[in-house]
Design a protein around this motif. Sequence first.
Motif, PDB file in Angstrom:
ATOM      1  N   LEU A 294     -50.787  55.814  20.218  1.00  0.00           N
ATOM      2  CA  LEU A 294     -50.072  55.683  21.446  1.00  0.00           C
ATOM      3  C   LEU A 294     -50.591  56.839  22.434  1.00  0.00           C
ATOM      4  N   THR A 298     -52.443  55.612  25.913  1.00  0.00           N
ATOM      5  CA  THR A 298     -51.889  55.973  27.139  1.00  0.00           C
ATOM      6  C   THR A 298     -52.979  56.602  27.911  1.00  0.00           C
ATOM      7  N   LEU A 327     -47.403  51.914  17.827  1.00  0.00           N
ATOM      8  CA  LEU A 327     -46.517  50.768  17.973  1.00  0.00           C
ATOM      9  C   LEU A 327     -47.007  49.729  17.633  1.00  0.00           C
ATOM     10  N   SER A 330     -48.259  47.313  21.296  1.00  0.00           N
ATOM     11  CA  SER A 330     -48.913  48.313  22.249  1.00  0.00           C
ATOM     12  C   SER A 330     -49.466  47.631  23.587  1.00  0.00           C
ATOM     13  N   TYR A 333     -46.514  47.758  25.881  1.00  0.00           N
ATOM     14  CA  TYR A 333     -46.077  49.101  26.540  1.00  0.00           C
ATOM     15  C   TYR A 333     -47.201  49.569  27.787  1.00  0.00           C
ATOM     16  N   SER A 334     -48.682  48.828  27.372  1.00  0.00           N
ATOM     17  CA  SER A 334     -49.487  49.037  28.388  1.00  0.00           C
ATOM     18  C   SER A 334     -49.195  48.499  29.570  1.00  0.00           C
ATOM     19  N   SER A 407     -39.690  45.259  28.804  1.00  0.00           N
ATOM     20  CA  SER A 407     -40.948  45.713  27.709  1.00  0.00           C
ATOM     21  C   SER A 407     -40.571  47.043  27.002  1.00  0.00           C
ATOM     22  N   ILE A 408     -40.269  47.972  27.687  1.00  0.00           N
ATOM     23  CA  ILE A 408     -39.952  49.221  26.980  1.00  0.00           C
ATOM     24  C   ILE A 408     -38.649  49.176  26.247  1.00  0.00           C
ATOM     25  N   LEU A 411     -39.349  47.805  22.878  1.00  0.00           N
ATOM     26  CA  LEU A 411     -39.927  48.658  22.018  1.00  0.00           C
ATOM     27  C   LEU A 411     -38.659  49.808  21.335  1.00  0.00           C
ATOM     28  N   LEU A 428     -40.382  57.610  31.174  1.00  0.00           N
ATOM     29  CA  LEU A 428     -40.409  56.666  30.082  1.00  0.00           C
ATOM     30  C   LEU A 428     -40.361  57.166  28.760  1.00  0.00           C
ATOM     31  N   ILE A 430     -40.377  56.708  24.833  1.00  0.00           N
ATOM     32  CA  ILE A 430     -41.042  55.830  23.444  1.00  0.00           C
ATOM     33  C   ILE A 430     -40.430  56.500  22.137  1.00  0.00           C
TER      34      ILE A 430
END
Length: 438
Positions: A294, A298, A327, A330, A333-334, A407-408, A411, A428, A430
Amino acid sequence: MAKQLIIATELSAEHQLRHFIRFRWGLIAFTATAAGVGWLFTYPVSSWPLIGLLLLTHISTNLILKFIAHPKRLSQIYTVSCCLDIVLLGCLLLLSGGASNGLVALLLLPVAVAAVMLPGKVCYLIAMLAVAAYSTLLFIGDLTIPNVDQLLQQAEYAQHSAHSHHGSAGAEAFNQHLLQMWWAFTLSALLISWFINSQANLIRLKSRKISELQQQQVRHEHMLALATFAANAAHDLASPIQTLQLLADELQVTQATMPALTELKTELTRCQHIVQQLRQDAGSLRSDQQQAPLLLQTEQQLDHWLNSRPDINLKISKALSAADFSLSDSQGYSAALINILDNAADASVANQCPQLTLTLSLDPQGLTVSIQDFGEGLSPGRLAELGQLPQQSEQGLGIGQFLANVSIERLGGTVQRQSLENGTLTVLTIPRPPMELP
């Protein structure tokens, strides 16, 4: 409109107060009826005027509840009202036979109501107050016996009577019966407080979960609709962009080279790239992707984003105290990270301060990305609504933030926003998957 479709799973504060007032009216009506029946049948009491005064006091306290009630003080109002109910009922029972009165079980009603309306510690205190009231009634005894001299004469006669032994045995049995009644009342009050309060807390917890699921369902429906619109828009834009590209090529051949024409072709090429990238992302959703760390992902997304936003000065700081993790989704998240970065950058540019401050924090609990922009900031109302549902805005702020939030949250993470004096801070979080926790 979507907000109105969400079903309220918990009673409002006004509804709870209205039901509580109705309960007290029912309790007052019952005690007043019992007093009226006792007066008609000449039930022995210590003082009928005092009983009438206590009933008027009870009625007055219930009349003023609606006027002094405030949403932030409802717990205190419920607590004081339940305590007052126990005290007034105890005084009424004291004047009408004490613990020997069959209506002594009414002391358990405020205990049950407190177990439903109030937190555990408070309802236990009210239960102990009811036990103390019952103990006081046992200790004081029956005040309706008027002649104390007659009691003394009866006691003296019992001492010289031939059946004094049986009288003392009967008195001992009666005292034991009163003690058993006290234990039964105490256990009943405590068990009612524990059971009803635990069930009420469980119902409130389930109601809160149902409400959260309803909110998530509404957000997911909006997200699905937006995804459908985006797919249709990408499909519809492909042909016009190709046509414009052909026209630009023809103009470049027939016309002299112009800076505006060059810029037009550059923007058209960028539009084609965006549509192609959208198709690739949609196609990659159907295939299994290899999971990437992750933090590494990022950093790669930040480099890619900086190439598309050369007008932004990004300051990055890191605080790494644990190993990286992967994750399952992913790509979601992106996309959320890029959306939030774009919105933060647009806010800073609009305020003529094109810079961002980003902090990456990796610890045993997970990854935290803090993004501070230098825009004008957001009002408290706007801050509370942002990301919950798609919002209309001149700067385009709202749909991207809504998609990022969904989206977040899918997760298991959170998105929190806070207004600062010189911008907005977006955080954010995670969490690390359970199988990768240290």
